[in-house]
Design a protein around this motif. Structure first.
Motif, short mmCIF file in Angstrom:
data_model
loop_
_atom_site.label_atom_id
_atom_site.label_comp_id
_atom_site.label_asym_id
_atom_site.label_seq_id
_atom_site.Cartn_x
_atom_site.Cartn_y
_atom_site.Cartn_z
N GLN A 179 -8.02 -20.07 2.35
CA GLN A 179 -7.00 -19.50 3.75
C GLN A 179 -5.70 -19.79 3.86
O GLN A 179 -5.56 -21.08 4.38
CB GLN A 179 -7.64 -19.09 4.58
CG GLN A 179 -9.05 -18.14 4.15
CD GLN A 179 -10.37 -17.96 5.67
OE1 GLN A 179 -9.98 -18.88 5.98
NE2 GLN A 179 -10.74 -16.76 5.52
N LYS A 192 3.00 -6.55 2.49
CA LYS A 192 2.39 -6.46 1.37
C LYS A 192 2.22 -4.91 1.76
O LYS A 192 1.46 -4.43 2.81
CB LYS A 192 0.49 -7.22 1.33
CG LYS A 192 0.26 -6.06 -0.83
CD LYS A 192 1.23 -6.76 -1.54
CE LYS A 192 0.15 -6.79 -2.29
NZ LYS A 192 0.67 -6.68 -4.19
N ILE A 231 -5.89 -14.56 5.76
CA ILE A 231 -5.30 -14.27 4.24
C ILE A 231 -5.10 -16.19 3.34
O ILE A 231 -5.09 -16.66 3.54
CB ILE A 231 -2.95 -14.59 4.84
CG1 ILE A 231 -2.88 -13.14 5.79
CG2 ILE A 231 -2.67 -14.17 3.70
CD1 ILE A 231 -1.43 -13.62 6.13
N SER A 232 -5.69 -15.08 2.19
CA SER A 232 -6.38 -16.02 1.32
C SER A 232 -4.64 -16.51 0.33
O SER A 232 -3.89 -15.70 0.25
CB SER A 232 -7.12 -15.11 -0.27
OG SER A 232 -6.61 -14.03 -0.16
N TYR A 233 -4.99 -16.54 -0.37
CA TYR A 233 -4.46 -17.92 -1.61
C TYR A 233 -3.96 -16.80 -2.41
O TYR A 233 -2.48 -16.61 -2.62
CB TYR A 233 -4.81 -18.98 -2.09
CG TYR A 233 -4.38 -19.10 -3.35
CD1 TYR A 233 -2.92 -20.82 -2.53
CD2 TYR A 233 -3.73 -19.34 -4.67
CE1 TYR A 233 -1.72 -21.10 -4.17
CE2 TYR A 233 -3.57 -19.71 -5.33
CZ TYR A 233 -2.20 -21.08 -4.97
OH TYR A 233 -1.51 -21.16 -5.76
N ASP A 234 -4.54 -16.17 -2.74
CA ASP A 234 -4.12 -15.24 -3.71
C ASP A 234 -3.63 -13.70 -2.98
O ASP A 234 -2.91 -13.24 -3.77
CB ASP A 234 -5.58 -14.62 -4.48
CG ASP A 234 -5.85 -14.98 -5.63
OD1 ASP A 234 -5.31 -16.44 -6.18
OD2 ASP A 234 -7.27 -14.72 -5.61
N GLU A 235 -3.80 -13.98 -1.69
CA GLU A 235 -2.44 -12.56 -1.18
C GLU A 235 -1.31 -12.74 -0.84
O GLU A 235 -0.50 -12.39 -1.07
CB GLU A 235 -3.68 -12.06 0.08
CG GLU A 235 -4.71 -11.38 0.42
CD GLU A 235 -5.72 -11.15 1.68
OE1 GLU A 235 -5.23 -10.15 1.91
OE2 GLU A 235 -5.70 -12.16 2.57
N ASN A 238 0.42 -13.19 -4.16
CA ASN A 238 0.89 -11.80 -4.90
C ASN A 238 1.67 -10.69 -3.83
O ASN A 238 1.53 -9.39 -3.72
CB ASN A 238 -0.42 -10.94 -5.47
CG ASN A 238 -1.11 -11.52 -6.46
OD1 ASN A 238 -0.69 -11.62 -7.56
ND2 ASN A 238 -1.62 -12.35 -6.38
N ALA A 239 2.31 -11.32 -2.70
CA ALA A 239 2.44 -10.37 -1.84
C ALA A 239 4.03 -10.38 -2.16
O ALA A 239 4.69 -10.30 -3.24
CB ALA A 239 3.20 -11.13 -0.03
#
Length: 285
Positions: A179, A192, A231-235, A238-239
């Protein structure tokens, strides 16, 4: 010659001397603030001072100056150094102790050191003139009390140097749950689908003054949804937009993290609105 402040005296910087037995030198036992000013006008001065007091309290150090005296000190340093765009650096340690001992001494007088340094001109809310950031990412390996603006910055320095070694300008950090926490010298926001997000305040991140002002302005003057949450790494990857915030950067758009381009790789429309608001209202704080 730069004029600095040291323990009740304004003196040339080359005359400033601090004891090697100062606990700031021996243990990194102190608190600091960096307060930006443009043409003599401060941004977030009282918010910075309140954070200074909170940090000192967390270390059991009484503030050596009253609020009025801190403000006078900042104003006097700006006047004596005659710059258009200057930051005031405030630094308070527990002071000089005759012996080196991990326990807090009870009879020290805090050391107060302050100086100014040049900062870049105010960011202009125009996409074509924005300073963009390529950043690195790493697992956050700093200590567990990052909410304290401590002078013990080795963990931050090592993370920052990682970005320099990779040819970037900053390092964004993630905890062991992948995170987002913050960056080595900045807070971090993502966007996002017209929602603006940033991690909540806890022991993992510094309560940034620019972060505070940005959130207040967006909540009052914009129609975006604002969330303070994990907030995750992937989020992050992909922001639609990623921003860094700090007192000297204001709001800085990130267009690349490691080898990952953020969205289109261009400065976003939400950044433009946020920086425009910040430029318009920042002196109210």
């Amino acid at each position: 010659m730069n004029i600095v402040y040291l323990n009740n005296q304004f003196i040339p910087s080359n005359e400033a001397k601090i004891s090697p037995m100062d606990r700031g030198f021996l243990f990194g036992e102190g608190i600091y603030e960096v307060i930006p000013s443009y043409e003599g006008k401060f941004i977030g001065l009282q918010v910075h001072l309140n954070r200074l007091y909170n940090g000192l309290e967390s270390l059991g150090i009484s503030s050596p100056l009253s609020n009025e005296k801190w403000i006078e000190l900042c104003q006097e340093l700006i006047a004596r150094n005659e710059g258009e765009n200057l930051a005031v650096y405030l630094h308070v340690t527990r002071g000089d102790s005759p012996t080196r001992n991990h326990a807090y001494p009870t009879n020290t007088t805090p050391t107060v050191f302050a100086f100014t340094f040049d900062i870049p001109a105010q960011p202009v809310p125009e996409k074509q003139n924005a300073t963009v950031y390529n950043v690195s990412s790493q697992q956050d390996l700093r200590w567990k009390r990052c909410q304290i603006k401590s002078t013990s910055l080795l963990g931050n320095v090592m993370h920052f140097q990682h970005s320099i070694n990779e040819g970037n300008k900053e390092t964004i950090l993630f905890n062991d749950q992948n995170q987002l926490t913050e960056a080595s010298a900045s807070n971090v926001f993502i966007v996002k689908n017209n929602t603006i997000m940033t991690p909540p305040l806890d022991n993992q991140i510094l309560p940034g003054v620019t972060r505070h002002i940005v959130l207040a302005l967006l909540k009052e003057h914009s129609k975006f949804t604002i969330e303070e949450r994990a907030i995750s790494y992937d989020e992050v990857l992909n922001a639609d937009e990623v921003w860094l915030t700090s007192s000297t950067k204001e709001i800085a758009p990130v267009i690349k993290i490691d080898d990952n381009i953020i969205a289109s790789g261009k400065v976003g429309d939400v950044w433009l609105e946020a920086q425009t608001l910040f430029s318009q209202y920042k002196y109210q704080y």
